[in-house]
Design a protein around this motif. Structure first.
Motif, PDB file in Angstrom:
ATOM      1  N   HIS A  20      59.901 -32.413   9.551  1.00 43.60           N
ATOM      2  CA  HIS A  20      58.655 -32.395   8.925  1.00 43.60           C
ATOM      3  C   HIS A  20      57.966 -31.470   9.283  1.00 43.60           C
ATOM      4  O   HIS A  20      58.775 -31.191  10.858  1.00 43.60           O
ATOM      5  CB  HIS A  20      57.849 -33.182   9.238  1.00 43.60           C
ATOM      6  N   SER A  21      57.024 -30.810   8.899  1.00 39.09           N
ATOM      7  CA  SER A  21      56.118 -29.536   9.722  1.00 39.09           C
ATOM      8  C   SER A  21      55.533 -29.979  10.270  1.00 39.09           C
ATOM      9  O   SER A  21      55.167 -31.009  10.778  1.00 39.09           O
ATOM     10  CB  SER A  21      55.939 -28.917   8.443  1.00 39.09           C
ATOM     11  N   LYS A  22      54.568 -28.404  11.131  1.00 39.95           N
ATOM     12  CA  LYS A  22      53.476 -28.981  11.762  1.00 39.95           C
ATOM     13  C   LYS A  22      52.140 -29.666  10.790  1.00 39.95           C
ATOM     14  O   LYS A  22      52.127 -29.111  10.293  1.00 39.95           O
ATOM     15  CB  LYS A  22      53.481 -27.990  12.818  1.00 39.95           C
ATOM     16  N   TRP A  23      51.395 -30.007  12.188  1.00 40.61           N
ATOM     17  CA  TRP A  23      50.083 -30.625  11.230  1.00 40.61           C
ATOM     18  C   TRP A  23      49.176 -29.172  11.733  1.00 40.61           C
ATOM     19  O   TRP A  23      48.892 -28.565  12.549  1.00 40.61           O
ATOM     20  CB  TRP A  23      49.532 -31.431  12.539  1.00 40.61           C
ATOM     21  N   VAL A  24      48.189 -29.290   9.867  1.00 41.55           N
ATOM     22  CA  VAL A  24      47.500 -28.098   9.920  1.00 41.55           C
ATOM     23  C   VAL A  24      45.943 -29.420  10.605  1.00 41.55           C
ATOM     24  O   VAL A  24      45.654 -30.523   9.002  1.00 41.55           O
ATOM     25  CB  VAL A  24      47.590 -27.335   8.213  1.00 41.55           C
ATOM     26  N   LEU A  25      45.215 -28.620  10.780  1.00 39.41           N
ATOM     27  CA  LEU A  25      43.384 -29.472  11.170  1.00 39.41           C
ATOM     28  C   LEU A  25      42.959 -28.678  10.184  1.00 39.41           C
ATOM     29  O   LEU A  25      42.639 -27.853  10.167  1.00 39.41           O
ATOM     30  CB  LEU A  25      43.946 -29.718  12.761  1.00 39.41           C
ATOM     31  N   LEU A  26      41.704 -29.581   9.754  1.00 39.16           N
ATOM     32  CA  LEU A  26      40.647 -29.104   9.454  1.00 39.16           C
ATOM     33  C   LEU A  26      39.473 -30.041  10.101  1.00 39.16           C
ATOM     34  O   LEU A  26      39.533 -31.684   9.940  1.00 39.16           O
ATOM     35  CB  LEU A  26      40.513 -29.458   7.953  1.00 39.16           C
ATOM     36  N   GLU A  27      38.329 -29.436  10.031  1.00 41.18           N
ATOM     37  CA  GLU A  27      37.367 -29.808  10.879  1.00 41.18           C
ATOM     38  C   GLU A  27      36.483 -30.686   9.023  1.00 41.18           C
ATOM     39  O   GLU A  27      36.136 -29.329   8.728  1.00 41.18           O
ATOM     40  CB  GLU A  27      36.305 -30.165  12.102  1.00 41.18           C
ATOM     41  N   PHE A  28      35.538 -31.526   9.470  1.00 41.57           N
ATOM     42  CA  PHE A  28      35.007 -31.581   7.808  1.00 41.57           C
ATOM     43  C   PHE A  28      33.370 -33.178   8.620  1.00 41.57           C
ATOM     44  O   PHE A  28      33.863 -34.000   9.322  1.00 41.57           O
ATOM     45  CB  PHE A  28      35.806 -32.302   6.705  1.00 41.57           C
ATOM     46  N   CYS A  29      32.702 -31.629   8.234  1.00 41.76           N
ATOM     47  CA  CYS A  29      31.198 -33.207   8.100  1.00 41.76           C
ATOM     48  C   CYS A  29      30.308 -32.977   6.663  1.00 41.76           C
ATOM     49  O   CYS A  29      29.954 -31.858   6.366  1.00 41.76           O
ATOM     50  CB  CYS A  29      30.535 -32.618   9.242  1.00 41.76           C
ATOM     51  N   PRO A  30      30.651 -34.329   6.100  1.00 34.91           N
ATOM     52  CA  PRO A  30      30.219 -34.416   4.533  1.00 34.91           C
ATOM     53  C   PRO A  30      28.332 -34.217   4.735  1.00 34.91           C
ATOM     54  O   PRO A  30      27.740 -33.413   3.564  1.00 34.91           O
ATOM     55  CB  PRO A  30      29.668 -35.796   4.749  1.00 34.91           C
ATOM     56  N   ASP A  31      27.668 -34.032   6.150  1.00 33.11           N
ATOM     57  CA  ASP A  31      26.579 -33.531   5.192  1.00 33.11           C
ATOM     58  C   ASP A  31      26.236 -31.908   5.753  1.00 33.11           C
ATOM     59  O   ASP A  31      25.210 -31.152   5.139  1.00 33.11           O
ATOM     60  CB  ASP A  31      25.190 -33.663   7.152  1.00 33.11           C
ATOM     61  N   LYS A  32      26.989 -31.393   6.563  1.00 32.49           N
ATOM     62  CA  LYS A  32      27.190 -30.026   6.282  1.00 32.49           C
ATOM     63  C   LYS A  32      28.005 -29.394   5.233  1.00 32.49           C
ATOM     64  O   LYS A  32      27.765 -28.600   4.742  1.00 32.49           O
ATOM     65  CB  LYS A  32      27.829 -29.059   7.332  1.00 32.49           C
ATOM     66  N   ASP A  33      29.148 -29.948   4.732  1.00 31.92           N
ATOM     67  CA  ASP A  33      30.275 -29.408   4.584  1.00 31.92           C
ATOM     68  C   ASP A  33      29.656 -29.750   2.816  1.00 31.92           C
ATOM     69  O   ASP A  33      30.414 -28.651   1.752  1.00 31.92           O
ATOM     70  CB  ASP A  33      31.607 -28.941   4.329  1.00 31.92           C
ATOM     71  N   ALA A  34      29.405 -30.755   2.645  1.00 31.36           N
ATOM     72  CA  ALA A  34      29.586 -31.183   1.525  1.00 31.36           C
ATOM     73  C   ALA A  34      28.813 -30.989   0.077  1.00 31.36           C
ATOM     74  O   ALA A  34      27.360 -30.634   1.023  1.00 31.36           O
ATOM     75  CB  ALA A  34      28.940 -33.268   0.614  1.00 31.36           C
ATOM     76  N   ALA A  35      28.929 -30.554  -0.908  1.00 27.12           N
ATOM     77  CA  ALA A  35      27.862 -29.610  -1.932  1.00 27.12           C
ATOM     78  C   ALA A  35      27.160 -30.951  -2.152  1.00 27.12           C
ATOM     79  O   ALA A  35      27.750 -32.266  -2.352  1.00 27.12           O
ATOM     80  CB  ALA A  35      28.711 -29.197  -2.923  1.00 27.12           C
ATOM     81  N   VAL A  36      26.191 -30.504  -2.977  1.00 32.68           N
ATOM     82  CA  VAL A  36      25.468 -31.797  -3.400  1.00 32.68           C
ATOM     83  C   VAL A  36      25.685 -31.332  -4.988  1.00 32.68           C
ATOM     84  O   VAL A  36      25.305 -30.088  -5.030  1.00 32.68           O
ATOM     85  CB  VAL A  36      23.193 -31.257  -2.670  1.00 32.68           C
ATOM     86  N   GLY A  37      24.916 -31.663  -5.630  1.00 34.35           N
ATOM     87  CA  GLY A  37      25.649 -32.186  -7.637  1.00 34.35           C
ATOM     88  C   GLY A  37      24.062 -32.066  -7.605  1.00 34.35           C
ATOM     89  O   GLY A  37      22.500 -31.779  -7.217  1.00 34.35           O
ATOM     90  N   PRO A  38      23.861 -31.672  -9.442  1.00 32.54           N
ATOM     91  CA  PRO A  38      22.429 -31.663  -9.981  1.00 32.54           C
ATOM     92  C   PRO A  38      22.117 -33.138 -10.640  1.00 32.54           C
ATOM     93  O   PRO A  38      23.110 -33.847 -10.022  1.00 32.54           O
ATOM     94  CB  PRO A  38      22.960 -31.113 -11.582  1.00 32.54           C
ATOM     95  N   PRO A  39      20.793 -32.864 -10.812  1.00 31.36           N
ATOM     96  CA  PRO A  39      20.037 -34.034 -10.880  1.00 31.36           C
ATOM     97  C   PRO A  39      21.172 -35.109 -12.395  1.00 31.36           C
ATOM     98  O   PRO A  39      21.725 -34.211 -12.881  1.00 31.36           O
ATOM     99  CB  PRO A  39      19.087 -33.592 -11.628  1.00 31.36           C
ATOM    100  N   ALA A  40      21.049 -35.797 -12.167  1.00 33.24           N
ATOM    101  CA  ALA A  40      21.842 -36.725 -12.836  1.00 33.24           C
ATOM    102  C   ALA A  40      22.018 -37.263 -14.059  1.00 33.24           C
ATOM    103  O   ALA A  40      22.957 -36.846 -15.164  1.00 33.24           O
ATOM    104  CB  ALA A  40      22.487 -38.494 -12.471  1.00 33.24           C
ATOM    105  N   LYS A  41      20.283 -36.518 -14.123  1.00 35.77           N
ATOM    106  CA  LYS A  41      19.554 -36.359 -15.767  1.00 35.77           C
ATOM    107  C   LYS A  41      18.618 -35.889 -15.518  1.00 35.77           C
ATOM    108  O   LYS A  41      17.775 -35.975 -15.221  1.00 35.77           O
ATOM    109  CB  LYS A  41      19.618 -37.771 -16.541  1.00 35.77           C
ATOM    110  N   VAL A  42      18.012 -35.136 -17.147  1.00 34.81           N
ATOM    111  CA  VAL A  42      16.765 -35.212 -17.509  1.00 34.81           C
ATOM    112  C   VAL A  42      16.792 -35.194 -18.576  1.00 34.81           C
ATOM    113  O   VAL A  42      17.167 -34.546 -19.720  1.00 34.81           O
ATOM    114  CB  VAL A  42      16.751 -32.883 -17.005  1.00 34.81           C
ATOM    115  N   ASN A  43      15.178 -35.660 -18.777  1.00 38.92           N
ATOM    116  CA  ASN A  43      14.821 -35.436 -20.207  1.00 38.92           C
ATOM    117  C   ASN A  43      13.469 -35.303 -20.172  1.00 38.92           C
ATOM    118  O   ASN A  43      12.098 -35.163 -18.909  1.00 38.92           O
ATOM    119  CB  ASN A  43      14.234 -37.436 -20.279  1.00 38.92           C
ATOM    120  N   LEU A  44      12.776 -35.044 -21.164  1.00 45.59           N
ATOM    121  CA  LEU A  44      11.938 -34.119 -21.684  1.00 45.59           C
ATOM    122  C   LEU A  44      11.057 -35.270 -22.212  1.00 45.59           C
ATOM    123  O   LEU A  44      11.343 -35.771 -23.631  1.00 45.59           O
ATOM    124  CB  LEU A  44      12.020 -32.543 -22.088  1.00 45.59           C
ATOM    125  N   THR A  45       9.086 -35.019 -22.435  1.00 43.45           N
ATOM    126  CA  THR A  45       8.346 -36.069 -23.502  1.00 43.45           C
ATOM    127  C   THR A  45       7.714 -34.827 -23.804  1.00 43.45           C
ATOM    128  O   THR A  45       6.680 -34.671 -21.935  1.00 43.45           O
ATOM    129  CB  THR A  45       8.535 -37.600 -22.693  1.00 43.45           C
TER     130      THR A  45
END
Length: 350
Positions: A82-107
Motif C-alpha cells: 500500500h501507499s502512504k496516506w494522503v490527508l485532507l482537512e475538511f470543514c463543511p461550514d467553510k468548504d461545502a458549497a451552498v446550493g440554489p433554491p430548491a424551487k422558484v414559483n411566480l404568481t
C-alpha cells in the motif's frame, strides 16, 4: 471534495503507471480533528470505503457535523502493498458549497409579481436555513425582450421566502432567476433557470363603469317587451309570445240581389207546404202586382244562432259576412226587396 449543501464526496486522482499491471484498490478513513490533538487518547480512524476500485468515496451517509472539522485520508493498495496516506482537512461550514433554491414559483399580483422561493435542502430534505440562519437570496429579474442588448436586469436581495417585485409594467412579461448566498464564508450558489411570467393589469373605475352601463343597456333591451326599441332575443326568451296566431280566410261570397222581371212574378212559385208562414191571396182584382216581403220586414234574416260555428270557419263567416251584406244594402240604385230562399212570396193586390 465535491460538495453541495450536506452532500459530500471525496475524490482523487491516481497514476496507473505506479502499479504497472496490478489491480489497484483504495481505502478511505476519517476522524475528528480535535481527537488528533488530544494527548489523553489514542486517535481511532473510521473506515468509510475499504479497498474499492472507485476513485471516489461518498461521505454523505456519515452525517458529519456541519460546523465540525474533520481529517480525511486515502491510500492505494496493490499486490499486497500500500501507499502512504494522503490527508485532507475538511470543514463543511467553510468548504461545502451552498446550493440554489430548491424551487422558484411566480404568481401575478396585479401589475407586480410574487416570487415564492423554496430553501435549498439538505441530504435529509430539511431546509438549509436551519443550518445557515444568515442565508439570503439575490433575485435577478428583467423584462423579456427579443433583443438581448436591450435587457436591463435589476437585483433585489431578501431573506424571505415570498418576495414581491415592485414597480413593474402591466401586461408585460418578466423573467426571474434566484441565487442563494451566505456571506460569512462568501458562499454563493449558481442562479436558478430563468422563469418567466406576464403581469396583469389593474381594472380602472372608468372601465368598470363602461362595462356596467353596456350590460344594463343590453338587459333593458331584452326586458322591455313593450318598447319600440329593437330587442335582443335571448335563448331563454319566449319568442312565440311575440306573435299572435294568423288565420287566413277565404274571400267571403257577396250576396247579389237582382230585380225579377214581371213575367217571373205572374205565377207564384210552387212547392210551398201548408205550414209555411206565407199566404196566397187573389190577384184578379188588380192588374198591378209587386213583390213585397211578408211581415213588412225589408231586412235580410240574420244567421240563426242555433247553427254551430267554431274555429276559423265561424270567425270568417261572422262579422265579415254581415258587413258584406250591409254594404250591398247601402249600394245606391232602384229600391228592390231582397229575395230570401227560405221565405215565401206574397202577392199583394193594390
Amino acid at each position: 471534495m465535491i460538495t453541495l449543501n450536506t452532500n459530500y464526496t471525496l475524490s482523487w486522482d491516481w497514476d496507473q503507471s505506479h502499479a504497472e499491471s496490478h489491480a489497484v484498490t483504495f481505502t478511505t478513513q476519517y476522524i475528528g480533528k480535535f481527537k488528533l490533538n488530544s494527548k489523553k487518547m489514542n486517535p481511532k480512524w473510521y473506515t468509510v470505503c475499504e479497498e474499492t476500485s472507485h476513485r471516489s468515496c461518498d461521505l454523505t451517509a456519515l452525517d458529519l457535523l456541519y460546523l465540525g472539522i474533520f481529517m480525511l485520508r486515502v491510500r492505494a493498495n496493490a499486490n499486497g502493498s500500500h501507499s502512504k496516506w494522503v490527508l485532507l482537512e475538511f470543514c463543511p461550514d467553510k468548504d461545502a458549497a451552498v446550493g440554489p433554491p430548491a424551487k422558484v414559483n411566480l404568481t401575478p399580483a396585479g401589475s407586480d409579481l410574487d416570487v415564492f422561493i423554496t430553501d435549498p435542502l439538505t441530504s435529509a430534505n430539511t431546509p438549509m436555513t436551519e443550518i445557515l440562519s444568515k442565508m439570503y437570496y439575490h433575485i435577478l429579474y428583467w423584462e423579456r425582450s427579443a433583443d438581448s442588448k436591450a435587457l436591463r436586469p435589476q437585483m433585489l436581495s431578501s431573506s424571505a421566502n415570498l418576495v414581491t417585485l415592485p414597480s413593474l409594467k402591466s401586461w408585460t412579461w418578466y423573467c426571474v432567476s434566484v441565487q442563494s448566498r451566505y456571506d460569512f464564508y462568501n458562499k454563493s450558489s449558481s442562479f436558478t433557470a430563468p422563469q418567466c411570467m406576464q403581469t396583469e393589469g389593474r381594472i380602472t373605475s372608468v372601465s368598470l363603469l363602461c362595462s356596467s352601463s353596456i350590460w344594463y343597456y343590453l338587459q333593458y333591451l331584452c326586458d322591455s317587451p313593450g318598447s319600440d326599441i329593437p330587442r335582443l332575443l335571448t335563448p331563454g326568451s319566449e319568442s312565440d309570445l311575440l306573435f299572435e296566431n294568423v288565420i287566413i280566410c277565404a274571400e267571403p261570397a257577396v250576396l247579389e240581389i237582382h230585380n225579377l222581371p214581371p213575367e217571373a212574378l205572374a205565377s207564384p212559385p210552387s212547392g210551398l207546404d201548408s205550414s209555411g208562414r206565407h199566404s196566397r191571396q187573389d190577384s184578379s182584382s188588380s192588374g198591378d202586382s209587386g213583390v213585397y216581403s211578408a211581415g213588412g220586414s225589408s231586412n235580410l234574416r240574420q244567421p240563426s244562432s242555433s247553427q254551430p260555428s267554431t274555429g276559423a270557419e265561424g270567425f270568417c263567416k261572422g262579422p265579415f259576412y254581415l258587413e258584406q251584406v250591409k254594404m250591398q244594402e247601402m249600394t245606391p240604385g232602384p229600391k228592390t226587396q231582397p229575395l230570401i230562399a227560405d221565405e215565401g212570396i206574397v202577392d199583394m193586390c193594390v
